[in-house]
Scaffold this motif. Structure first.
Motif, PDB file in Angstrom:
ATOM      1  N   SER A 140       0.821  -1.210   0.000  1.00 37.61           N
ATOM      2  CA  SER A 140       0.000   0.000   0.000  1.00 37.61           C
ATOM      3  C   SER A 140       0.856   1.261   0.000  1.00 37.61           C
ATOM      4  CB  SER A 140      -0.916   0.002   1.224  1.00 37.61           C
ATOM      5  OG  SER A 140      -1.707  -1.160   1.252  1.00 37.61           O
ATOM      6  N   ALA A 141       2.053   1.167   0.579  1.00 36.65           N
ATOM      7  CA  ALA A 141       2.960   2.313   0.632  1.00 36.65           C
ATOM      8  C   ALA A 141       4.394   1.815   0.661  1.00 36.65           C
ATOM      9  CB  ALA A 141       2.686   3.175   1.861  1.00 36.65           C
ATOM     10  N   LEU A 142       5.285   2.640   0.140  1.00 40.84           N
ATOM     11  CA  LEU A 142       6.719   2.416   0.261  1.00 40.84           C
ATOM     12  C   LEU A 142       7.311   3.648   0.927  1.00 40.84           C
ATOM     13  CD1 LEU A 142       7.668   0.872  -3.207  1.00 40.84           C
ATOM     14  CD2 LEU A 142       7.484  -0.324  -1.015  1.00 40.84           C
ATOM     15  N   VAL A 143       8.076   3.414   1.982  1.00 41.28           N
ATOM     16  CA  VAL A 143       8.653   4.509   2.762  1.00 41.28           C
ATOM     17  C   VAL A 143      10.163   4.322   2.802  1.00 41.28           C
ATOM     18  CG1 VAL A 143       8.712   5.655   5.011  1.00 41.28           C
ATOM     19  CG2 VAL A 143       6.568   4.632   4.172  1.00 41.28           C
ATOM     20  N   ALA A 144      10.903   5.318   2.368  1.00 39.94           N
ATOM     21  CA  ALA A 144      12.359   5.278   2.456  1.00 39.94           C
ATOM     22  C   ALA A 144      12.789   5.980   3.737  1.00 39.94           C
ATOM     23  CB  ALA A 144      12.996   5.959   1.246  1.00 39.94           C
ATOM     24  N   ALA A 145      13.538   5.265   4.586  1.00 39.60           N
ATOM     25  CA  ALA A 145      14.058   5.840   5.824  1.00 39.60           C
ATOM     26  C   ALA A 145      15.444   6.404   5.553  1.00 39.60           C
ATOM     27  CB  ALA A 145      14.122   4.777   6.916  1.00 39.60           C
ATOM     28  N   VAL A 146      15.645   7.672   5.886  1.00 41.58           N
ATOM     29  CA  VAL A 146      16.880   8.396   5.580  1.00 41.58           C
ATOM     30  C   VAL A 146      17.453   8.958   6.872  1.00 41.58           C
ATOM     31  CG1 VAL A 146      17.893  10.269   4.218  1.00 41.58           C
ATOM     32  CG2 VAL A 146      15.900   9.016   3.333  1.00 41.58           C
ATOM     33  N   ALA A 147      18.753   8.797   7.070  1.00 45.48           N
ATOM     34  CA  ALA A 147      19.416   9.297   8.276  1.00 45.48           C
ATOM     35  C   ALA A 147      20.273  10.509   7.942  1.00 45.48           C
ATOM     36  CB  ALA A 147      20.289   8.209   8.892  1.00 45.48           C
ATOM     37  N   ARG A 169      21.662   9.892   4.283  1.00 47.40           N
ATOM     38  CA  ARG A 169      21.860   8.590   3.642  1.00 47.40           C
ATOM     39  C   ARG A 169      20.619   7.713   3.776  1.00 47.40           C
ATOM     40  NH1 ARG A 169      24.523   3.484   5.291  1.00 47.40           N
ATOM     41  NH2 ARG A 169      24.980   4.399   7.331  1.00 47.40           N
ATOM     42  N   PRO A 170      20.060   7.255   2.661  1.00 47.96           N
ATOM     43  CA  PRO A 170      18.957   6.295   2.744  1.00 47.96           C
ATOM     44  C   PRO A 170      19.447   4.983   3.337  1.00 47.96           C
ATOM     45  CG  PRO A 170      19.053   7.330   0.560  1.00 47.96           C
ATOM     46  CD  PRO A 170      20.331   7.669   1.269  1.00 47.96           C
ATOM     47  N   LEU A 171      18.730   4.489   4.340  1.00 48.96           N
ATOM     48  CA  LEU A 171      19.138   3.268   5.040  1.00 48.96           C
ATOM     49  C   LEU A 171      18.257   2.071   4.707  1.00 48.96           C
ATOM     50  CD1 LEU A 171      19.872   4.575   8.645  1.00 48.96           C
ATOM     51  CD2 LEU A 171      21.489   4.213   6.790  1.00 48.96           C
ATOM     52  N   ALA A 172      16.994   2.310   4.441  1.00 45.49           N
ATOM     53  CA  ALA A 172      16.068   1.202   4.219  1.00 45.49           C
ATOM     54  C   ALA A 172      14.865   1.691   3.443  1.00 45.49           C
ATOM     55  CB  ALA A 172      15.619   0.599   5.550  1.00 45.49           C
ATOM     56  N   VAL A 173      14.219   0.760   2.759  1.00 49.49           N
ATOM     57  CA  VAL A 173      12.909   1.010   2.169  1.00 49.49           C
ATOM     58  C   VAL A 173      11.931   0.075   2.860  1.00 49.49           C
ATOM     59  CG1 VAL A 173      11.480   0.857   0.095  1.00 49.49           C
ATOM     60  CG2 VAL A 173      13.797   1.800  -0.044  1.00 49.49           C
ATOM     61  N   ILE A 174      10.793   0.616   3.263  1.00 50.51           N
ATOM     62  CA  ILE A 174       9.822  -0.109   4.083  1.00 50.51           C
ATOM     63  C   ILE A 174       8.523  -0.261   3.299  1.00 50.51           C
ATOM     64  CG2 ILE A 174       8.569  -0.086   6.275  1.00 50.51           C
ATOM     65  CD1 ILE A 174      10.783   2.156   7.045  1.00 50.51           C
ATOM     66  N   ALA A 175       8.125  -1.501   3.064  1.00 47.65           N
ATOM     67  CA  ALA A 175       6.830  -1.777   2.437  1.00 47.65           C
ATOM     68  C   ALA A 175       5.778  -1.885   3.530  1.00 47.65           C
ATOM     69  CB  ALA A 175       6.895  -3.070   1.633  1.00 47.65           C
ATOM     70  N   VAL A 176       4.630  -1.236   3.302  1.00 43.68           N
ATOM     71  CA  VAL A 176       3.537  -1.201   4.280  1.00 43.68           C
ATOM     72  C   VAL A 176       2.264  -1.696   3.613  1.00 43.68           C
ATOM     73  CG1 VAL A 176       2.237   0.225   5.908  1.00 43.68           C
ATOM     74  CG2 VAL A 176       4.592   0.863   5.294  1.00 43.68           C
ATOM     75  N   GLY A 177       1.517  -2.557   4.294  1.00 47.15           N
ATOM     76  CA  GLY A 177       0.244  -2.988   3.730  1.00 47.15           C
ATOM     77  C   GLY A 177      -0.400  -4.067   4.565  1.00 47.15           C
ATOM     78  N   THR A 178      -1.349  -4.775   3.961  1.00 40.55           N
ATOM     79  CA  THR A 178      -1.983  -5.908   4.617  1.00 40.55           C
ATOM     80  C   THR A 178      -1.608  -7.178   3.867  1.00 40.55           C
ATOM     81  OG1 THR A 178      -4.013  -5.595   3.337  1.00 40.55           O
ATOM     82  CG2 THR A 178      -3.922  -4.569   5.521  1.00 40.55           C
ATOM     83  N   VAL A 179      -1.640  -8.285   4.588  1.00 36.53           N
ATOM     84  CA  VAL A 179      -1.138  -9.553   4.047  1.00 36.53           C
ATOM     85  C   VAL A 179      -2.145 -10.181   3.089  1.00 36.53           C
ATOM     86  CG1 VAL A 179      -0.323 -11.863   4.659  1.00 36.53           C
ATOM     87  CG2 VAL A 179       0.195  -9.931   6.131  1.00 36.53           C
TER      88      VAL A 179
END
Length: 204
Positions: A85-92, A149-159
């Motif tokens: 449902s969403a992709l979130v890039a975590a950046v430090a 620096r981008p550290l991770a990409v996080i996928a969010v949704g329902t299974v």
């Protein structure tokens, strides 16, 4: 779908029931309230001197940000993450205001992502964090400033059902047993490698 962890002692259900699926329901849409709750949970993570070095690039399925983040994933992750449902890039932010290194920035960003993850499960959602992406591609595409620096990409949704995954290897991963290294090999006292004495987990 439940894949509750078999823990050595009881832990909070939000932690025991957390797992990282790859099969996401392509019909699910993340509500504004849910998305805000996830980001708000991250905002209140512990932070040294309240410097809050984390930033998030947020895309919802169907928008341009989602597409750009998805395009930066390695092929293995692209094969399934597009249904999230969403992709979130975590950046430090790895630099202090004076330009000096901020050594705990990745750690603190991880804390923020952990809180986002727990909140997601409280909202009935699932998270899958990915390290398989092209960080420089994200830096260029989003004009991320130097020092971040981008550290991770996080996928969010329902299974969704594992059978919906086209690749047999992905389907196998989706249903494989959940395992962790035992505490006796992870927690030490006295000297490195000397297991902490925890009677409830002795022998595990």
């Amino acid at each position: 779908m439940s894949r509750t962890a078999h823990t050595s002692v009881p832990v909070h259900p939000l932690l025991a029931e957390r797992w990282s699926p790859r099969s996401f329901d392509v019909s699910h849409e993340l509500s504004d309230e849910q998305l805000t709750a996830l980001l708000e949970a991250a905002r209140w993570a512990a932070s040294g001197f309240n410097m809050q070095p984390w930033r998030f690039i947020v895309g919802r399925r169907g928008d341009q940000t989602f597409k750009v983040v998805s395009d930066a994933l390695i092929g293995f992750n692209q094969a399934w993450a597009g249904n999230a449902s969403a992709l979130v890039a975590a950046v430090a932010c790895e630099r202090l205001d004076d330009g000096a290194p901020h050594p705990t920035a990745p750690y603190e960003t991880g804390l923020a992502v952990a809180q986002l993850t727990v909140q997601a499960h409280a909202e009935g959602l699932h998270i899958h964090q990915m390290g398989g992406f092209d960080a420089e591609q994200l830096v260029t595409a989003f004009e991320i400033p130097a020092g971040f620096r981008p550290l991770a990409v996080i996928a969010v949704g329902t299974v969704a059902e594992a059978d919906l995954l086209a690749d047999a290897s992905l389907r196998a991963l989706e249903s494989s047993p959940r395992q962790r290294r035992p505490l006796t090999e992870t927690c030490f006292s006295g000297t490195w490698g000397e297991s902490t004495v925890l009677p409830t987990v002795t022998g595990q």
